[in-house]
Write an enzyme that holds these catalytic residues in place. Structure first.
Site, PDB file in Angstrom:
ATOM      1  N   SER A 230      39.617  53.379  47.169  1.00 23.13           N
ATOM      2  CA  SER A 230      39.474  54.036  45.261  1.00 23.13           C
ATOM      3  C   SER A 230      39.634  54.340  44.359  1.00 23.13           C
ATOM      4  CB  SER A 230      37.033  53.230  46.175  1.00 23.13           C
ATOM      5  OG  SER A 230      37.158  52.300  46.512  1.00 23.13           O
ATOM      6  N   HIS A 289      36.173  57.677  42.852  1.00 19.39           N
ATOM      7  CA  HIS A 289      36.123  56.807  42.302  1.00 19.39           C
ATOM      8  C   HIS A 289      35.971  57.591  40.803  1.00 19.39           C
ATOM      9  CE1 HIS A 289      34.032  53.281  44.551  1.00 19.39           C
ATOM     10  NE2 HIS A 289      34.308  54.073  45.150  1.00 19.39           N
TER      11      HIS A 289
END
Length: 430
Positions: A230, A289
């Site tokens: 991610s 993220h």
């Protein structure tokens, strides 16, 4: 771009000059190739004779001139290096986005393939093989791939020296849904950028984004063991967003602009919604993220070459992005290196409202964190404690009677170590 002779009637108002101050020109029917440096607005007369603001281009000469029907086998350099054409109207310009199909998406395909192969390789070595790998469990990938700051209790080893973890966590995933979603988004956002900007740029920015995503966890989500691609995926989203922003005006006539811009907003918004509604109280870390997206956006705004560069981008957006990138990287690396035991930059994760106040309390600290905060407790004595649910410290690692009271403070740890119960634990270890 290529553009026709500036002596044509449609080129009225355009001028050209070389570095030596000499005016340059070429014959009607010929064209030169150039790079768009910037776009300006000038006052001009329209067909009705009214004064309007017209768009004019500043072009940096590359090569030419060539006849309209001439096959270009070798470059022809007729004007000095640094020659510019100022005030060129759009009507004489033919846009040639020749670099957009110059690269195959080899870097993105390589990374995606390696991540899938790692999942299959390690999945087949788990008990029961891939048949026991579900949509959201278990973690597929050995512990040495995971990013974490401290090892499990009671070893509580400092993992910061294992620098490979900043990158290798991208090769471990939690179930096939985690893998599939990351690979899909990675291809959607990574391929278009690599087609234009090339393998080396995308690969390096991806890996730096993975590392900066992990480093963001070091000051904003310190207790999590992080796995998944991610961080790199959000680096690509940030990079794609920057590409749209710096090329917004050039893409204004592109039918795909709305789609590309919407994807840059919708995908992160959906991910945030899923976090708030489903995973907020779980062990999922979203700091990687956010750190990856920031890294991708700042790298893109700093280094991606726009189709044409506006004055605003050249003298404000790009310098500001470079400064912010340097600040972000310097802060993240410095905090990672000098802060141990790890601590939050604020009073908790920065997406938690209480983190900006003095009300926040770090209740998520593991047993290792609590003992490391007490400098007077020797690391060899950690094995004399027991740890429940990874966060609650109890006296007696080998004596976990239900009646024992948990230990919360450094004074309580030291009091226990001086007690007969601690001596019994030492005797058992011998």
């Amino acid at each position: 771009v290529s553009f026709r002779s500036l002596t044509s009637s449609s080129s009225q108002g355009a001028t050209s000059s070389s570095p030596r101050g000499k005016r340059t020109h070429f014959k009607p029917g010929q064209y030169c190739r150039a790079a768009v440096e910037r776009v300006v607005k000038v006052k001009a007369k329209n067909d009705a004779g009214a004064t309007v603001l017209a768009t004019r281009y500043v072009l940096a000469y590359l090569d030419g001139p060539y006849d309209a029907d001439e096959v270009v086998d070798t470059k022809r350099i007729a004007f000095p290096k640094g020659t510019v054409f100022v005030g060129v109207p759009r009507g004489v310009i033919v846009v040639k986005f020749a670099n957009q199909q110059q690269y195959l998406p080899l870097a993105i395909l390589l990374l995606t393939s390696l991540q899938i192969l790692a999942f299959l390789f390690y999945g087949t070595r788990k008990p029961g093989g891939l048949n026991n790998v579900g949509a959201g469990h278990p973690v597929v990938g050995p512990g040495w791939l995971h990013y974490e700051l401290i090892s499990d209790f009671p070893q509580c080893e400092d993992r910061r020296g294992q620098a490979w973890r900043l990158f290798t966590y991208q090769f471990a995933h939690i179930g096939y849904t985690h893998l599939a979603s990351n690979m899909f988004v990675q291809l959607v956002f990574g391929v278009p950028v690599e087609l234009v900007h090339g393998h080396v740029v995308v690969f390096l920015i991806y890996q730096l984004g993975v590392a900066l995503g992990a480093l963001t966890c070091a000051f904003s989500d310190i207790h999590k063991s992080v796995v998944g691609a991610s961080g790199g995926v959000y680096t690509l989203i940030g990079l794609h967003t920057a590409d749209v922003v710096v090329n917004w005006r050039a893409m204004a006539q592109d039918a795909n602009l709305l789609i590309r811009g919407s994807l840059c907003l919708v995908v992160p918004a959906m991910d945030i919604a899923i976090y708030v509604l489903v995973y907020r109280d779980s062990s999922t870390s979203y700091a990687a993220h956010i750190g990856g997206w920031i890294a991708g956006f700042l790298f893109g705004a700093s280094f991606l070459r726009p189709i044409y560069e506006t004055v605003l981008n050249r003298y404000f957006v790009r310098p500001l992005a470079v400064v912010l990138l340097v600040v972000f990287v310097t802060f993240a690396v410095t905090w990672f290196e000098v802060t141990y035991p790890p601590k939050y930059f604020l009073n908790g994760p920065f997406w938690n409202a209480d983190s900006y106040t003095t009300r926040a309390t770090d209740h998520a600290g593991s047993c290792c964190w609590k003992l490391l905060d007490c400098d007077d407790v020797d690391e060899d004595d950690y094995q004399l404690f027991s740890c429940d649910e990874g966060t609650t410290v109890y006296p007696g690692r080998y004596n976990t009677d239900e009646g024992l009271t948990s230990l919360e403070t450094c004074a309580q740890f030291l009091e226990y170590l001086a007690s007969d119960l601690a001596q019994e634990a030492r005797d058992l270890l011998r």
